[in-house]
Scaffold this motif. Structure first.
Motif, PDB file in Angstrom:
ATOM      1  N   ARG A   6     -15.080  -0.493  -6.170  1.00  0.00           N
ATOM      2  CA  ARG A   6     -14.943  -0.060  -4.770  1.00  0.00           C
ATOM      3  C   ARG A   6     -14.068   1.185  -4.743  1.00  0.00           C
ATOM      4  N   THR A  52       0.822  -1.223   0.000  1.00  0.00           N
ATOM      5  CA  THR A  52       0.000   0.000   0.000  1.00  0.00           C
ATOM      6  C   THR A  52       0.849   1.263   0.000  1.00  0.00           C
ATOM      7  N   LEU A  80     -20.827 -13.560  -4.234  1.00  0.00           N
ATOM      8  CA  LEU A  80     -19.679 -12.658  -4.123  1.00  0.00           C
ATOM      9  C   LEU A  80     -19.960 -11.400  -4.931  1.00  0.00           C
ATOM     10  N   ASN A  81     -19.694 -10.234  -4.367  1.00  0.00           N
ATOM     11  CA  ASN A  81     -19.738  -8.994  -5.140  1.00  0.00           C
ATOM     12  C   ASN A  81     -18.385  -8.802  -5.812  1.00  0.00           C
ATOM     13  N   ASN A 128     -11.174  -8.637   2.894  1.00  0.00           N
ATOM     14  CA  ASN A 128     -10.450  -9.026   1.687  1.00  0.00           C
ATOM     15  C   ASN A 128     -11.186 -10.071   0.852  1.00  0.00           C
TER      16      ASN A 128
HETATM   17  C1  WQD Z   1      -8.488  -7.654  -3.939  1.00  0.00           C
HETATM   18  C2  WQD Z   1      -9.261  -7.509  -5.234  1.00  0.00           C
HETATM   19  C3  WQD Z   1     -10.991  -5.868  -5.138  1.00  0.00           C
HETATM   20  C4  WQD Z   1     -13.457  -8.056  -2.198  1.00  0.00           C
HETATM   21  C5  WQD Z   1      -5.904  -4.929   0.696  1.00  0.00           C
HETATM   22  C6  WQD Z   1      -5.309  -3.757   1.403  1.00  0.00           C
HETATM   23  C7  WQD Z   1      -3.816  -3.871   1.390  1.00  0.00           C
HETATM   24  C8  WQD Z   1      -3.369  -5.212   1.919  1.00  0.00           C
HETATM   25  C9  WQD Z   1      -4.053  -6.344   1.177  1.00  0.00           C
HETATM   26  C10 WQD Z   1      -2.678  -4.917   4.211  1.00  0.00           C
HETATM   27  C11 WQD Z   1      -9.551  -6.061  -5.600  1.00  0.00           C
HETATM   28  C12 WQD Z   1     -11.582  -7.260  -5.336  1.00  0.00           C
HETATM   29  C13 WQD Z   1     -12.443  -7.672  -3.065  1.00  0.00           C
HETATM   30  C14 WQD Z   1     -14.735  -8.364  -2.717  1.00  0.00           C
HETATM   31  C15 WQD Z   1     -13.923  -7.912  -4.938  1.00  0.00           C
HETATM   32  N1  WQD Z   1      -3.616  -5.293   3.301  1.00  0.00           N
HETATM   33  N2  WQD Z   1     -12.679  -7.610  -4.412  1.00  0.00           N
HETATM   34  N3  WQD Z   1     -14.913  -8.290  -4.073  1.00  0.00           N
HETATM   35  O1  WQD Z   1      -7.677  -4.085  -1.727  1.00  0.00           O
HETATM   36  O2  WQD Z   1      -5.920  -5.357  -3.076  1.00  0.00           O
HETATM   37  O3  WQD Z   1      -5.524  -4.904  -0.650  1.00  0.00           O
HETATM   38  O4  WQD Z   1      -5.464  -6.122   1.283  1.00  0.00           O
HETATM   39  O5  WQD Z   1      -1.555  -4.583   3.992  1.00  0.00           O
HETATM   40  O6  WQD Z   1      -3.313  -2.846   2.220  1.00  0.00           O
HETATM   41  O7  WQD Z   1      -5.675  -2.605   0.674  1.00  0.00           O
HETATM   42  O8  WQD Z   1      -7.243  -6.571  -1.314  1.00  0.00           O
HETATM   43  O9  WQD Z   1      -8.693  -8.522  -1.072  1.00  0.00           O
HETATM   44  O10 WQD Z   1      -9.665  -6.227  -0.587  1.00  0.00           O
HETATM   45  O11 WQD Z   1      -9.162  -6.892  -2.938  1.00  0.00           O
HETATM   46  O12 WQD Z   1     -14.122  -7.838  -6.155  1.00  0.00           O
HETATM   47  O13 WQD Z   1     -15.709  -8.710  -1.991  1.00  0.00           O
HETATM   48  O14 WQD Z   1     -10.521  -8.155  -5.071  1.00  0.00           O
HETATM   49  O15 WQD Z   1     -11.680  -4.901  -5.929  1.00  0.00           O
HETATM   50  O16 WQD Z   1      -9.490  -5.938  -7.009  1.00  0.00           O
HETATM   51  P1  WQD Z   1      -6.649  -5.149  -1.795  1.00  0.00           P
HETATM   52  P2  WQD Z   1      -8.755  -7.076  -1.400  1.00  0.00           P
END
Ligand code: WQD
Length: 335
Positions: free
Chosen positions: A289, A126, A214-215, A198
């Motif tokens: 999102r 991040t 799942l969304n 996540n």
């Molecule tokens: C992954 C992908 C979503 C949920 C986060 C933190 C980061 C790190 C890892 C700590 C994206 C998509 C998600 C859902 C979806 N954490 N998604 N439907 O945002 O890449 O990273 O976790 O260090 O700091 O920001 O991970 O798992 O939330 O999303 O479509 O219900 O899955 O849009 O493309 P992210 P994520």
């Protein structure tokens, strides 16, 4: 070596404790259990057949932290403890800055006071902000979109400055990409309290029927299939990366990406999960999102060259191990 693991009852911390013990180290866990369960420590002992000393402490409290160093000859520290929800940090910035920064300072002060020379810090991809992938450790960091990310960037800055003033220290700043999966035993994995943050926990809870579908947050990104692409890394690979850093880190402060170097889209992960576990994951495409980026994955050459570490497990292993853990979870969490 005797290693203090702060946040050792957490998802990555507990898996790292197992890898440390498997590599011959002894482990002391300090955790406030605000986002984890003490039962995890019992499971670590069950898996490794080793004794794990545990302390329930507020890691931001310098006296509580230093008392652990007073009572144990600690040779290295891996500092995981911290709040980690991007969304929550936007709503609770004071709690995030206080908890994540004061815990890092308390741990660093004790390392200096008790002559502990090796400190591994749990950072995050991040911190790169809106840089273009593959992300490389020496890139200029841009402002992140949230207080959580800022606490990681600030903690890295604090530890780099401490390293500059104390050149005898060996500090590894490990930038995780997307940790997923679970220990192969199925006893330790990602068990978020309440609604998951996540992707993978959403997938496993949909597979289990706890969620109707799942969304999928957007399918209009400039990616292979329009859905978000991330560098998912098996939590056991991540754990082994910490052991490699502990054993190979040089003096000074050094940043390393811990990822696979490969990007996987949301729909690719869902399809893999369905194939590997022979289970259907119903999903709906919904709006993007806020704050999400299209693509994020690591350049992984530095960790391989300097730590002799690279990820070994693939997305199929992550899907298989995540599902095995979810099936073992007896706690029903209403979404
Ligand atoms: C992954 C992908 C979503 C949920 C986060 C933190 C980061 C790190 C890892 C700590 C994206 C998509 C998600 C859902 C979806 N954490 N998604 N439907 O945002 O890449 O990273 O976790 O260090 O700091 O920001 O991970 O798992 O939330 O999303 O479509 O219900 O899955 O849009 O493309 P992210 P994520």
């Amino acid at each position: 070596m005797s290693i203090l693991v702060t946040g050792g009852a957490g998802f990555i911390g507990s898996n790292t404790c197992i890898s440390l013990i498997d590599s011959g180290h002894s482990v002391i866990v300090a955790d406030n259990f605000c986002n984890s369960d003490p039962q995890v420590i019992e499971n670590i002992q069950k898996i490794t057949q080793a004794k794990v000393v545990k302390y329930k402490v507020d890691i931001t409290d310098e006296s509580q932290v230093s008392s652990i160093f007073e009572n144990h000859s600690i040779e290295g520290v891996i500092h995981f403890a911290g709040y980690k929800s991007v969304g929550e940090s936007v709503v609770e910035p004071v709690a995030y800055y206080h908890n994540n920064l004061m815990s890092t300072i308390a741990v660093a002060k004790s390392c200096l006071e008790y002559g502990v020379k090796k400190l591994i810090f749990s950072s995050s991809a991040t911190v790169y902000g809106e840089n273009v992938s593959p992300l490389v450790e020496d890139m200029h960091l841009h402002q992140t979109t949230n207080p959580y990310g800022e606490t990681k960037a600030m903690s890295e800055r604090i530890l780099k400055d401490i390293s500059y003033a104390n050149p005898h220290l060996s500090i590894a700043l490990l930038r995780y990409f997307n940790p997923v999966g679970a220990h192969i035993s199925g006893l330790i994995g990602e068990a978020p309290n309440g609604i998951p943050n996540n992707l993978m926990p959403y997938v496993t809870k949909t597979a289990k029927g706890e969620l109707e579908y799942l969304n999928v947050f957007g399918n209009d990104y400039p990616t292979v299939d329009g859905t978000g692409v991330r560098d998912y890394i098996h939590v056991t690979d991540l754990a082994e990366g910490h052991v490699a850093a502990l054993q190979n880190i040089e003096k000074g402060a050094h940043v390393y990406n811990l990822g696979t170097g490969r990007g996987t889209s949301v729909l690719e992960l869902v399809t893999t999960f369905e194939e590997v576990n022979k289970i259907n994951i119903p999903y709906k495409i919904v709006d993007r999102r806020p704050g999400d980026i299209a693509t994020c994955y690591a350049d992984v050459t530095k960790a391989k060259k300097e730590l002799g570490w690279e990820a070994k497990r693939d997305i199929r292993d992550m899907c298989r191990d995540s599902w095995r853990f979810e099936q073992n979870l007896h706690r029903f969490v209403k979404a």
